[in-house]
Design an enzyme around this catalytic site. Structure first.
Site, mmCIF file in Angstrom:
data_model
loop_
_atom_site.group_PDB
_atom_site.id
_atom_site.type_symbol
_atom_site.label_atom_id
_atom_site.label_comp_id
_atom_site.label_asym_id
_atom_site.label_seq_id
_atom_site.Cartn_x
_atom_site.Cartn_y
_atom_site.Cartn_z
ATOM 1 N N LYS A 1 -7.438 1.248 -5.343
ATOM 2 C CA LYS A 1 -8.667 0.782 -4.714
ATOM 3 C C LYS A 1 -9.875 1.591 -5.171
ATOM 4 C CE LYS A 1 -6.683 -0.889 -0.351
ATOM 5 N NZ LYS A 1 -6.799 -2.351 -0.465
ATOM 6 N N GLY B 1 -3.200 -7.343 8.031
ATOM 7 C CA GLY B 1 -2.585 -7.607 9.324
ATOM 8 C C GLY B 1 -1.131 -8.016 9.258
ATOM 9 N N GLY C 1 -5.255 -2.834 8.722
ATOM 10 C CA GLY C 1 -4.936 -1.719 9.613
ATOM 11 C C GLY C 1 -4.767 -2.091 11.071
ATOM 12 N N ASP D 1 0.837 -1.195 0.000
ATOM 13 C CA ASP D 1 0.000 0.000 0.000
ATOM 14 C C ASP D 1 0.876 1.250 0.000
ATOM 15 O OD1 ASP D 1 -2.285 -1.468 0.128
ATOM 16 O OD2 ASP D 1 -2.914 -0.805 2.125
ATOM 17 N N ARG E 1 -6.908 -19.945 5.983
ATOM 18 C CA ARG E 1 -7.178 -21.360 6.318
ATOM 19 C C ARG E 1 -8.585 -21.761 5.896
ATOM 20 N NH1 ARG E 1 -3.325 -24.076 8.694
ATOM 21 N NH2 ARG E 1 -1.980 -23.164 10.276
ATOM 22 N N GLY F 1 -0.326 -3.624 3.962
ATOM 23 C CA GLY F 1 -0.911 -2.290 3.995
ATOM 24 C C GLY F 1 -0.099 -1.390 4.877
ATOM 25 N N SER F 2 -0.619 -1.167 6.085
ATOM 26 C CA SER F 2 0.034 -0.259 7.013
ATOM 27 C C SER F 2 1.369 -0.811 7.509
ATOM 28 C CB SER F 2 -0.887 -0.025 8.206
ATOM 29 O OG SER F 2 -2.238 -0.046 7.786
#
Lengths: 195, 319
Positions: free
Chosen positions: B106, B239, B178, B49, B190, B260-261
């Site tokens: 996005k 995550g 996030g 990101d 999973r 992402g973050s």
């Protein structure tokens, strides 16, 4: 002794190449360490992101073993990103190619992803056209004198061979047509017949 | 024309463009093959990101296979609240011009006008994303209408197959964006991978009922029963904060990683980006992972995802 072919498995669509070669009943392995390259008769650098693969080749010390592989006249093939990495020069600054194949390559020649396409291409040595998938594909701008052009798209070479090195700017591994993989396996045959 | 006929007419010609038909008999399916093919090229890679061209450059130098343009990284969206939308086209253009790797961007769920704008700008892949505020409470974008390929999030197999049925050429399991907490990403990966194995081993007579139960297109259930894998590439997202997180998801069986973050909210983004790229390549080699994980500074500050209220969970958006 059966041949050993390896596909550089740092990033990209190496699994697809392996599936193609398995269909030809050729023993093929994922190459994750430089030591593995030394045992190979043939090496494929697959499609992927050339900047990423090129960086990982450097960080994980694959440069020397790939040079040695090429110098020993063992078969080497680059598809798309792989072709960029094998080239002598690029029209762009990044990434720095290995310089093993005397061609000048332009990355993303056709434009962005929405300009990606498929086309039937005549390839030297194949009796029927090959359905070529071009994904953000490069083209060859210039070829050295020992490089043989095997196929062209709109006037630009997109498949070439120089002695033991093969390069295609499209993805034979995505179409289920095994003829170019077969061609690559035959290149290994040639080496042993010459001996 | 009855409604039923309309539906079959609409779906039929387009489903022929997919690779779950018999690909060899359909030479003119280039569109689908190049859309899903680009995702094949991204496998084993990391998609990061970025909010501007400077971050995009850092990501490219670190070895990202692609960058994802968005207005704010998910942890900021979570913190600031408000409506999260497609980025300013100016910023996206800046990113398109600054890097040579594919650029994703996005769009809000169901917001096909945003997607049209992205396609028109030449964005390489559109993420119809739950991280942004959904624009439509009932329908996702009809992705067959676009030449630009789409990646969509999923928390389970039914959701993944509905998105593929709508034309998504790539799937990412959602995780919880996030948070820097990997547990939801693991749960979703999973869930999808386990369910595929289950369907592969089901007796054929159970497949239609399974399609009904999970709300998935029957043709795709048949395909999975036959091949044991999704017909498109599947990455994990939501995550990832450390190289070990990336290695964990790759070992569980996803084909690549979205971060992402996790990069630009860490102490040293260059180092973290570099390390996550390396870990995604050598995910199966603990000795390498030791070196890769050393001296990175602190990872992004996290939020435990189980303590987030259900109505604040981004993964619950989309259906």
């Amino acid at each position: 002794m059966p041949y050993r072919i390896g596909v550089l498995a740092l990033q990209g669509d190496f699994k697809e190449h392996i599936q193609c070669l398995n269909q030809l009943k050729v023993y093929t392995e994922e190459i994750r360490t430089p030591e593995q390259v030394k045992k190979l008769d043939g090496l494929i650098i697959p499609g992927g992101e050339s900047t990423t693969i090129s960086k990982l080749i450097k960080i994980f010390n694959f440069e020397k073993v790939i040079y040695d592989h090429a110098l020993e006249k063992k078969a080497l093939w680059g598809t798309c990103a792989g072709m960029i990495i094998l080239a002598k020069t690029l029209t762009e600054i990044n990434p720095k190619p290995l310089g093993l194949l005397d061609i000048k390559v332009s990355r993303n020649w056709y434009g962005r992803q929405i300009d990606s396409f498929e086309k039937d291409i005549n390839i030297v040595g194949l009796n029927k056209p090959f359905r070529a998938v071009f994904i953000r594909a490069p083209v060859i701008q210039k070829v050295g004198k020992n490089v043989r052009i095997l196929g062209e798209e709109n006037g630009y070479p997109i498949a070439v061979r120089s002695d033991n090195i093969l390069a295609t700017s499209f993805h034979p591994e995505l179409t289920g047509d095994l003829r170019i993989h077969d061609m690559f396996v035959n290149m290994i045959d040639e080496k042993y017949i010459k001996k | 024309m009855s409604t039923k006929e309309k539906i079959t007419n609409k779906i039929k010609p387009k489903a022929e463009n997919t690779n779950w038909g018999n690909i060899k008999n359909k030479p003119d399916n280039g569109d689908w093959r190049s859309k899903s093919g680009l995702a094949q090229m991204l496998k084993g890679g990391v998609i990061m990101d970025v909010v501007d061209s400077e971050q995009a450059k850092i990501a490219e130098d670190a070895g990202a296979v692609s960058v994802m343009a968005l207005e704010r990284v998910p942890s900021d969206i979570r913190k600031d609240g408000g409506v999260a939308r497609m980025s300013d086209p100016d910023l996206i253009e800046g990113i398109l011009n600054s890097v040579s790797i594919p650029v994703m961007a996005k769009a809000r769920i169901g917001h096909f006008a945003e997607a049209q704008i992205l396609q028109s700008m030449g964005v390489d892949y559109c993420d119809e994303s739950e991280v942004l505020t959904p624009a439509d409470n009932s329908f996702h974008i009809n992705k067959w209408d676009f030449k630009m390929p789409f990646v969509c999030g999923a928390t389970n197999l039914g959701e993944a197959l509905r998105r593929i049925g709508e034309g998504a050429a790539m799937i990412r399991t959602k995780g919880e964006a996030g948070t820097g907490d990997i547990v939801q990403a693991v749960t979703h990966a999973r869930e999808v991978i386990g369910h595929i194995k289950k369907i592969q081993n089901m007796p054929e007579e159970q497949l239609m009922t399974e399609a009904k139960n999970i709300g998935a297109p029957y043709e795709l259930i048949l395909e999975i029963h036959k091949t044991g894998e999704l017909p498109v590439v599947n990455f994990a997202a939501g995550g990832v904060a450390t190289p070990a997180d990336a290695a964990l998801l790759m070992q569980i069986g996803v084909q690549g990683i979205f971060v992402g973050s996790g990069i630009f909210k860490s102490e040293d983004p260059r180092k973290m980006a570099d390390a996550i790229v390396k870990a995604t390549t050598h995910y199966n080699d603990p000795d390498q992972l030791v070196n890769i994980s050393k001296g990175l500074g602190s990872a992004m500050p996290g939020i435990e995802s189980n303590k987030i209220d259900d109505d604040e969970k981004l993964a619950a958006r989309g259906w």
